[in-house]
Write an enzyme that holds these catalytic residues in place. Structure first.
Site, PDB file in Angstrom:
ATOM      1  N   ASP A  21       0.698  -1.387  -0.111  1.00  0.00           N
ATOM      2  CA  ASP A  21       0.007  -0.037  -0.023  1.00  0.00           C
ATOM      3  C   ASP A  21       0.696   1.273   0.007  1.00  0.00           C
ATOM      4  O   ASP A  21       1.741   1.336   0.557  1.00  0.00           O
ATOM      5  CB  ASP A  21      -1.024   0.182   1.246  1.00  0.00           C
ATOM      6  CG  ASP A  21      -0.162  -0.451   2.445  1.00  0.00           C
ATOM      7  OD1 ASP A  21       0.661  -0.945   2.883  1.00  0.00           O
ATOM      8  OD2 ASP A  21      -0.670   0.501   3.612  1.00  0.00           O
ATOM      9  N   GLU A  31      -0.769  -1.915   5.005  1.00  0.00           N
ATOM     10  CA  GLU A  31      -0.002  -1.954   6.264  1.00  0.00           C
ATOM     11  C   GLU A  31       0.020  -0.634   7.041  1.00  0.00           C
ATOM     12  O   GLU A  31      -0.173  -0.532   8.197  1.00  0.00           O
ATOM     13  CB  GLU A  31       1.522  -2.157   5.920  1.00  0.00           C
ATOM     14  CG  GLU A  31       2.423  -2.208   7.223  1.00  0.00           C
ATOM     15  CD  GLU A  31       2.779  -0.995   7.932  1.00  0.00           C
ATOM     16  OE1 GLU A  31       3.060  -1.346   9.150  1.00  0.00           O
ATOM     17  OE2 GLU A  31       2.963   0.062   7.394  1.00  0.00           O
ATOM     18  N   GLU A  32      -0.305   0.536   6.340  1.00  0.00           N
ATOM     19  CA  GLU A  32      -0.380   1.851   6.928  1.00  0.00           C
ATOM     20  C   GLU A  32      -1.528   1.981   7.659  1.00  0.00           C
ATOM     21  O   GLU A  32      -1.759   3.002   8.331  1.00  0.00           O
ATOM     22  CB  GLU A  32      -0.355   2.938   6.001  1.00  0.00           C
ATOM     23  CG  GLU A  32       0.852   2.721   4.999  1.00  0.00           C
ATOM     24  CD  GLU A  32       2.150   3.607   5.866  1.00  0.00           C
ATOM     25  OE1 GLU A  32       2.115   3.839   6.863  1.00  0.00           O
ATOM     26  OE2 GLU A  32       3.099   3.520   5.266  1.00  0.00           O
ATOM     27  N   HIS A  67       6.929   9.130   4.623  1.00  0.00           N
ATOM     28  CA  HIS A  67       5.964   9.862   4.644  1.00  0.00           C
ATOM     29  C   HIS A  67       6.088  11.153   4.580  1.00  0.00           C
ATOM     30  O   HIS A  67       5.472  12.045   4.911  1.00  0.00           O
ATOM     31  CB  HIS A  67       5.405   9.591   6.284  1.00  0.00           C
ATOM     32  CG  HIS A  67       4.830   8.003   6.400  1.00  0.00           C
ATOM     33  ND1 HIS A  67       3.935   8.190   7.181  1.00  0.00           N
ATOM     34  CD2 HIS A  67       5.089   6.973   5.821  1.00  0.00           C
ATOM     35  CE1 HIS A  67       3.605   6.715   7.522  1.00  0.00           C
ATOM     36  NE2 HIS A  67       4.534   5.787   6.567  1.00  0.00           N
TER      37      HIS A  67
HETATM   38 ZN   LIG Z   1       4.909   4.176   6.510  1.00  0.00          ZN
HETATM   39 ZN   LIG Z   2       6.112   1.458   5.854  1.00  0.00          ZN
END
Ligand SMILES: [Zn+2]
Ligand SMILES: [Zn+2]
Length: 417
Positions: free
Chosen positions: A84, A142-143, A368
């Site tokens: 993702d 996962e986020e 990020h």
């Molecule tokens: Zn991340």
């Molecule tokens: Zn990550």
């Protein structure tokens, strides 16, 4: 490990390097958010089928598992990548920048996915030497809210039963060729707090006729931090953050209600279990002393990721054995972040390592961030380490039967010990 095999792994990964870098760029240009990784998953399925692997897709919506059966019967190791992207605008000026408005691979999951496809290609080529099975698992989200747990619930740890698991995460703080990891809990248990303070509304000029929920909230925020400094062993890692607080109507009205949203991070499972009682105790005391009441919900989220001691030590040996000049950076510092590979680590001996991807200003940018990028030299490094570590495991050198995987003890951050 067999020297010939090591040479083969290195050569195969080097030869595949350009192709896998291209694949990473393709994923980078077409990022997809959690649980909508349809195109990414379809591309993975296509590659896995080309290799003649048994493929299952649509697990927990978009998850994919491909099974490589070795020539001989043996244990099964699971290699995991997350697929993702994040709701962030890509601002990099590179030909492979995201083509999707407001969505970007800003955490390197494009690289994780490409590396795992690459490792599947390397390992398929040397299948005659494999004494067991490899499961290549590509997970969604996962986020958040997390794809690992629902994939496990759909049975990915069975048929054949998984005996160990491994994953990597790109890391701009280390250089390409460098990896880092710890033993025991290497990040944090992450729990979500929803708290409401109830007071009594009144005229702002006559606070004595009401109960000011805003004023009580201020006391609550300050008092709850005292749990960490005064009620918990100072050597324990605990973070309590309230990132959102809402309440009140206008300047001259005493607020009757305040809602607060927070996150609780703990390293040890014992402290994680103890914290709700302590939070409740402080809330009781503070709110009742001002005539307010409260409601508290603590929702468990990702558990801490536990790196197994035996898996970690053998990973280090594998890195050195590759004789590629790679090294293990001993200055690994655990984080209070979350990572849902942890769900696998709670079921079987597991190890997750940081793969160095930072070499200049552009690639040392933190994850990020709108400018996040990696030094692609790290891609074949990841493929080589994954492939060689699989062999070590299947040859039984990495028995995966660690007696103390660090769940109870405090973290030992020196993988060399
Ligand atoms: Zn991340
Ligand atoms: Zn990550």
């Amino acid at each position: 490990m067999d020297q010939e095999l090591i040479k083969k792994i290195n050569l195969l990964a080097d030869n595949l390097s350009d192709e896998i870098i291209e694949l990473r760029r393709e994923f980078h240009m077409h990022p997809e958010l959690g649980f909508s990784e349809e195109k990414t998953a379809a591309r993975i399925v296509e590659e896995m089928k080309k290799l003649g692997l048994e493929v299952k897709s649509g697990i927990a919506k978009t998850g994919v598992v491909a099974l490589l059966k070795g020539q001989e019967e043996g244990p099964t190791i699971l290699l995991r990548a997350d697929m993702d992207a994040l709701p962030i605008q890509d601002k990099k000026d590179v030909p492979y920048a995201s083509k999707i408005e407001g969505v970007m691979h800003a955490c390197g999951h494009d690289a994780h996915t490409a590396i795992l496809v690459g490792a599947a290609k390397v390992l398929t080529e040397i299948k005659p030497w494999l004494k067991g099975n490899v499961k290549f698992l590509f997970q969604p989200a996962e986020e958040g809210p997390g794809g690992a747990e629902p994939m496990i619930a759909e049975g990915v740890m069975e048929n054949p039963e998984v005996n160990a698991a491994m994953a990597l995460h790109v890391d701009p703080y280390y250089a390409p060729g460098e990896i880092a990891f710890g033993i025991g809990p290497i990040n944090a248990n992450s729990d979500e707090i929803n708290l409401t303070i109830f007071g009594k509304g009144a005229h702002g000029a006559r606070p004595q006729t009401g109960v000011d929920a805003l004023a009580v909230s201020g006391q609550v925020i300050v008092s709850l931090q005292q749990i960490i400094s005064r009620m918990i062993d100072t050597r324990e890692d605990v973070v309590l953050t309230f990132g959102k607080i809402e309440g009140g109507y206008r300047r001259n009205v005493i607020a009757d209600k305040v809602t607060m949203e927070g996150t609780l991070r703990t390293r040890s499972d014992e402290i994680r279990e103890e914290m709700p009682r302590l939070i409740e105790q402080v809330l009781q005391g503070v709110t009742s002393s001002f005539g307010a009441t409260f409601s508290l919900e603590i929702e468990p989220s990702y558990p801490a990721l536990i790196n197994d001691a035996v898996m970690a030590k053998n990973l280090e040996k594998t890195v050195l054995e590759l004789k590629q000049g790679f090294n293990v950076n001993k200055n690994f510092s655990p984080s209070m972040g979350g990572e849902d590979f942890s769900y696998f680590s709670r079921l079987v001996p597991s190890v997750m390592f940081r793969l160095g991807t930072g070499s200049d200003d552009k690639t040392k940018c933190s994850a990020h961030n709108s400018f996040f990028d990696i030094d692609e030299k790290a891609i074949p490094v990841g493929m080589k380490i994954f492939s060689a570590a699989v062999f070590r495991f299947l040859e039984g050198e990495l028995d995966g039967k660690s007696s103390d995987n660090g769940k109870k003890s405090r973290t030992n951050f020196s993988p060399g010990e």
